[in-house]
Motif scaffolding. Structure first.
Motif, PDB file in Angstrom:
ATOM      1  N   GLY A  18       0.896  -1.250  -0.048  1.00  0.00           N
ATOM      2  CA  GLY A  18       0.119  -0.036  -0.024  1.00  0.00           C
ATOM      3  C   GLY A  18       0.908   1.322   0.111  1.00  0.00           C
ATOM      4  N   ASN A  19       0.513   2.193   0.701  1.00  0.00           N
ATOM      5  CA  ASN A  19       1.273   3.269   0.948  1.00  0.00           C
ATOM      6  C   ASN A  19       2.612   3.056   2.018  1.00  0.00           C
ATOM      7  OD1 ASN A  19      -0.205   3.008   3.261  1.00  0.00           O
ATOM      8  ND2 ASN A  19      -0.510   4.988   3.589  1.00  0.00           N
ATOM      9  N   GLY A  20       3.097   1.830   2.417  1.00  0.00           N
ATOM     10  CA  GLY A  20       4.169   1.624   3.421  1.00  0.00           C
ATOM     11  C   GLY A  20       4.877   0.540   2.864  1.00  0.00           C
ATOM     12  N   LYS A  21       5.445  -0.190   3.808  1.00  0.00           N
ATOM     13  CA  LYS A  21       6.097  -1.513   3.590  1.00  0.00           C
ATOM     14  C   LYS A  21       5.965  -2.645   4.722  1.00  0.00           C
ATOM     15  CE  LYS A  21      10.241   0.808   1.137  1.00  0.00           C
ATOM     16  NZ  LYS A  21      11.707   1.006   1.479  1.00  0.00           N
ATOM     17  N   LEU A  22       5.893  -3.843   4.362  1.00  0.00           N
ATOM     18  CA  LEU A  22       5.818  -4.829   5.193  1.00  0.00           C
ATOM     19  C   LEU A  22       7.498  -5.629   5.074  1.00  0.00           C
ATOM     20  CD1 LEU A  22       4.017  -6.870   6.655  1.00  0.00           C
ATOM     21  CD2 LEU A  22       4.160  -8.353   4.556  1.00  0.00           C
ATOM     22  N   GLY A  23       7.785  -5.596   6.539  1.00  0.00           N
ATOM     23  CA  GLY A  23       9.022  -6.266   6.739  1.00  0.00           C
ATOM     24  C   GLY A  23       8.898  -7.698   6.740  1.00  0.00           C
ATOM     25  N   ARG A  24       9.347  -8.381   5.753  1.00  0.00           N
ATOM     26  CA  ARG A  24       9.186  -9.906   6.012  1.00  0.00           C
ATOM     27  C   ARG A  24      10.578 -10.468   6.385  1.00  0.00           C
ATOM     28  NH1 ARG A  24       6.708 -13.718   1.140  1.00  0.00           N
ATOM     29  NH2 ARG A  24       6.550 -15.711   2.252  1.00  0.00           N
ATOM     30  N   ILE A  25      10.390 -11.323   7.593  1.00  0.00           N
ATOM     31  CA  ILE A  25      11.743 -12.229   8.278  1.00  0.00           C
ATOM     32  C   ILE A  25      11.467 -13.492   7.994  1.00  0.00           C
ATOM     33  CG2 ILE A  25      12.845 -12.529  10.155  1.00  0.00           C
ATOM     34  CD1 ILE A  25      12.002  -9.786  11.271  1.00  0.00           C
ATOM     35  N   THR A  26      12.443 -14.258   7.342  1.00  0.00           N
ATOM     36  CA  THR A  26      12.459 -15.660   7.316  1.00  0.00           C
ATOM     37  C   THR A  26      13.561 -16.317   8.245  1.00  0.00           C
ATOM     38  OG1 THR A  26      11.457 -15.318   5.177  1.00  0.00           O
ATOM     39  CG2 THR A  26      12.199 -17.616   5.783  1.00  0.00           C
ATOM     40  N   LEU A  27      13.317 -16.912   9.042  1.00  0.00           N
ATOM     41  CA  LEU A  27      14.347 -18.042   9.642  1.00  0.00           C
ATOM     42  C   LEU A  27      14.783 -19.043   8.587  1.00  0.00           C
ATOM     43  CD1 LEU A  27      12.812 -18.217  13.242  1.00  0.00           C
ATOM     44  CD2 LEU A  27      14.347 -16.520  12.278  1.00  0.00           C
ATOM     45  N   SER A  28      15.854 -19.036   8.229  1.00  0.00           N
ATOM     46  CA  SER A  28      16.227 -19.774   6.885  1.00  0.00           C
ATOM     47  C   SER A  28      17.268 -20.970   7.022  1.00  0.00           C
ATOM     48  CB  SER A  28      16.479 -18.779   5.794  1.00  0.00           C
ATOM     49  OG  SER A  28      16.904 -19.534   4.510  1.00  0.00           O
ATOM     50  N   VAL A  29      17.039 -21.607   8.008  1.00  0.00           N
ATOM     51  CA  VAL A  29      18.211 -22.949   8.272  1.00  0.00           C
ATOM     52  C   VAL A  29      17.237 -24.121   8.339  1.00  0.00           C
ATOM     53  CG1 VAL A  29      20.313 -23.607   9.204  1.00  0.00           C
ATOM     54  CG2 VAL A  29      19.407 -20.997   9.668  1.00  0.00           C
ATOM     55  N   ALA A  30      16.459 -24.520   7.365  1.00  0.00           N
ATOM     56  CA  ALA A  30      15.477 -25.556   7.332  1.00  0.00           C
ATOM     57  C   ALA A  30      16.157 -26.963   7.811  1.00  0.00           C
ATOM     58  CB  ALA A  30      14.784 -25.816   6.149  1.00  0.00           C
ATOM     59  N   ALA A  31      17.424 -26.879   7.428  1.00  0.00           N
ATOM     60  CA  ALA A  31      17.914 -28.315   7.871  1.00  0.00           C
ATOM     61  C   ALA A  31      18.258 -28.566   9.118  1.00  0.00           C
ATOM     62  CB  ALA A  31      19.339 -28.471   7.118  1.00  0.00           C
ATOM     63  N   THR A  32      18.291 -27.308  10.038  1.00  0.00           N
ATOM     64  CA  THR A  32      18.090 -27.666  11.687  1.00  0.00           C
ATOM     65  C   THR A  32      17.044 -27.218  12.237  1.00  0.00           C
ATOM     66  OG1 THR A  32      18.859 -25.206  11.895  1.00  0.00           O
ATOM     67  CG2 THR A  32      20.851 -27.114  11.569  1.00  0.00           C
ATOM     68  N   LEU A  33      15.918 -27.225  11.454  1.00  0.00           N
ATOM     69  CA  LEU A  33      14.650 -26.939  11.774  1.00  0.00           C
ATOM     70  C   LEU A  33      14.412 -25.443  12.480  1.00  0.00           C
ATOM     71  CD1 LEU A  33      13.429 -30.231  13.658  1.00  0.00           C
ATOM     72  CD2 LEU A  33      12.946 -29.496  11.345  1.00  0.00           C
ATOM     73  N   ASN A  34      15.537 -24.597  11.749  1.00  0.00           N
ATOM     74  CA  ASN A  34      15.563 -23.160  12.016  1.00  0.00           C
ATOM     75  C   ASN A  34      15.939 -22.876  13.406  1.00  0.00           C
ATOM     76  OD1 ASN A  34      14.535 -22.740   9.247  1.00  0.00           O
ATOM     77  ND2 ASN A  34      12.551 -22.971   9.787  1.00  0.00           N
ATOM     78  N   SER A  35      16.660 -23.670  13.849  1.00  0.00           N
ATOM     79  CA  SER A  35      17.413 -23.372  15.274  1.00  0.00           C
ATOM     80  C   SER A  35      17.967 -22.040  15.414  1.00  0.00           C
ATOM     81  CB  SER A  35      17.969 -24.800  15.775  1.00  0.00           C
ATOM     82  OG  SER A  35      16.983 -25.706  15.911  1.00  0.00           O
ATOM     83  N   LEU A  36      18.000 -21.519  16.488  1.00  0.00           N
ATOM     84  CA  LEU A  36      18.556 -19.964  16.541  1.00  0.00           C
ATOM     85  C   LEU A  36      20.047 -20.367  17.021  1.00  0.00           C
ATOM     86  CD1 LEU A  36      15.861 -17.829  18.374  1.00  0.00           C
ATOM     87  CD2 LEU A  36      16.287 -17.842  16.094  1.00  0.00           C
ATOM     88  N   THR A  37      20.872 -19.450  16.544  1.00  0.00           N
ATOM     89  CA  THR A  37      22.308 -19.418  16.805  1.00  0.00           C
ATOM     90  C   THR A  37      22.531 -17.924  17.296  1.00  0.00           C
ATOM     91  OG1 THR A  37      22.896 -18.553  14.469  1.00  0.00           O
ATOM     92  CG2 THR A  37      22.995 -21.183  14.966  1.00  0.00           C
TER      93      THR A  37
END
Length: 375
Positions: A18-37
């Motif tokens: 629209g008149n703004g932006k949507l920030g999109r975040i993808t945790l992208s380490v599918a091999a480790t089930l996107n576990s956080l480092t």
């Protein structure tokens, strides 16, 4: 540049909306089930801070790569290695990870702009901390949540001391002590999710978010997000799974109605039931660390009236003491490293734990709390 972005553990996009932006975040380490480092935590913190003051970003959407998991937790193997390398601590990597993770969780909880979390698939540990902190939390028919920290001698952290204490009745403490698995309906019942939406609506949800005419006022934008999500939730009602927690709430209340933590453990592990969900919870606590069960119970009690910032300060104190203690490394070894599922706990029964040992986990291990400036 493109190759570097595609291999990054967290992907960030700014989509015209629209008149703004949507920030999109993808945790992208599918091999480790996107576990956080630690790297992923720092990337999230940096981008959240930047978007918070960027007037063009109206809302944020966060998801996990792949169909299996939103985020299965933290990188426990790395935390284990940090603890093993320096028994008794300081465990530099592990302690830095937890402090920065909790700071990021607090940022999510207190973010002014709407954050939609698409909590699809497995959501555990650090993933639950991310989801619980978002302002609009969506779960699907494939959402599977658990807090099995008692089985590795940890505790439900990442704000668990907040959201479990706010769950109905004694359900939060039961889940914390037993690590019982829950689904989308349960997540909504205990208050860690807001809406059930069938997973095949995901792209349509994103398209609708992109079509909104966003406001410069965060409160109005929260209303727009609710306006977008509501019809999809209404269309998805028939696909929602049956919950486990609410139907068992009365039984849970009886099991937790003990004289002390020892009596509660006895009640849960001694129940004669053929109910599969309760039986699995019984076995999980039975095989878990009795020392951990005690610090889980005490942590929930001591934080029950605390505000959010104080809760994260209490959690970083407890987790720092835990990673410096051998019970944690033994639990992770048995379940996740050697996978023999035969942990040699220091105490075979909760009543064997000396009071001063338990007290030591609730004593500050440093001169200044690393989250002293929070809030």
């Amino acid at each position: 540049m493109e190759e570097r972005l595609m291999s990054a553990p967290v992907l960030f996009e700014e989509l015209a909306a629209g008149n703004g932006k949507l920030g999109r975040i993808t945790l992208s380490v599918a091999a480790t089930l996107n576990s956080l480092t630690l790297e992923m935590v720092d990337l999230l913190q940096e981008k959240l801070d930047a978007w918070a003051t960027d007037d063009s970003i109206s809302a944020v959407f966060i998801e996990g790569a792949g169909e299996k998991a939103f985020c299965a937790g933290g990188d426990v193997q790395a935390l284990h290695q940090s603890a093993v390398e320096k028994p008794g601590g300081p465990c530099d990597y592990a302690e830095a990870f937890f402090a920065r993770e909790y700071r990021m969780n607090y940022t999510l909880h207190t973010y002014a702009k709407p954050i939609v979390c698409w909590g699809h698939g497995i959501v555990m540990g650090g993933g639950l901390g991310v989801m619980a902190g978002c302002s609009h939390r969506v779960v699907t028919e494939r959402t599977r949540i658990a807090m099995p920290e008692v089985t590795i001698a940890l505790f439900p952290d990442v704000g668990g001391s907040w959201f479990l204490n706010h769950a109905p009745g004694k359900t939060g403490e039961f889940l914390a002590l037993t690590g019982a698995s829950i689904n989308a309906a349960d997540a909504i019942y205990i208050g860690i999710a807001d809406r059930f939406i069938a997973s095949d609506h995901k792209q349509a949800v994103i398209d609708e978010l992109l079509a909104q005419q966003w406001s410069g006022e965060p409160e109005r934008n929260h209303a727009l997000v609710r306006h977008v999500l509501r019809p999809f939730a209404e269309q998805s009602i028939s696909a929602s799974p049956a919950g486990q927690v609410e139907p068992h709430a009365a039984t849970i209340a009886q099991l937790l109605d003990g004289e002390d933590i020892h009596d509660i453990i006895d009640r849960i592990t001694g129940q004669d039931t053929d109910d599969p969900w309760l039986a699995k919870a019984r076995e999980s606590l039975g095989h878990g660390s009795k020392l951990a069960a005690q610090w889980i119970h005490r942590q929930l009690w001591e934080t029950r009236h605390m505000g959010l910032a104080d809760i994260f300060r209490a959690e970083i104190q407890l987790v720092t003491n835990i990673v410096r203690h051998p019970e944690f490394t033994e639990g992770v070894r048995a379940l996740l490293i050697d996978k023999d599922r035969n942990p040699q706990w220091q105490y075979s029964a909760s009543r064997d734990v000396p009071q001063d040992v338990l007290d030591s986990f609730f004593t500050a291990p440093w001169a200044e709390n690393p989250l002293a400036d929070l809030g």
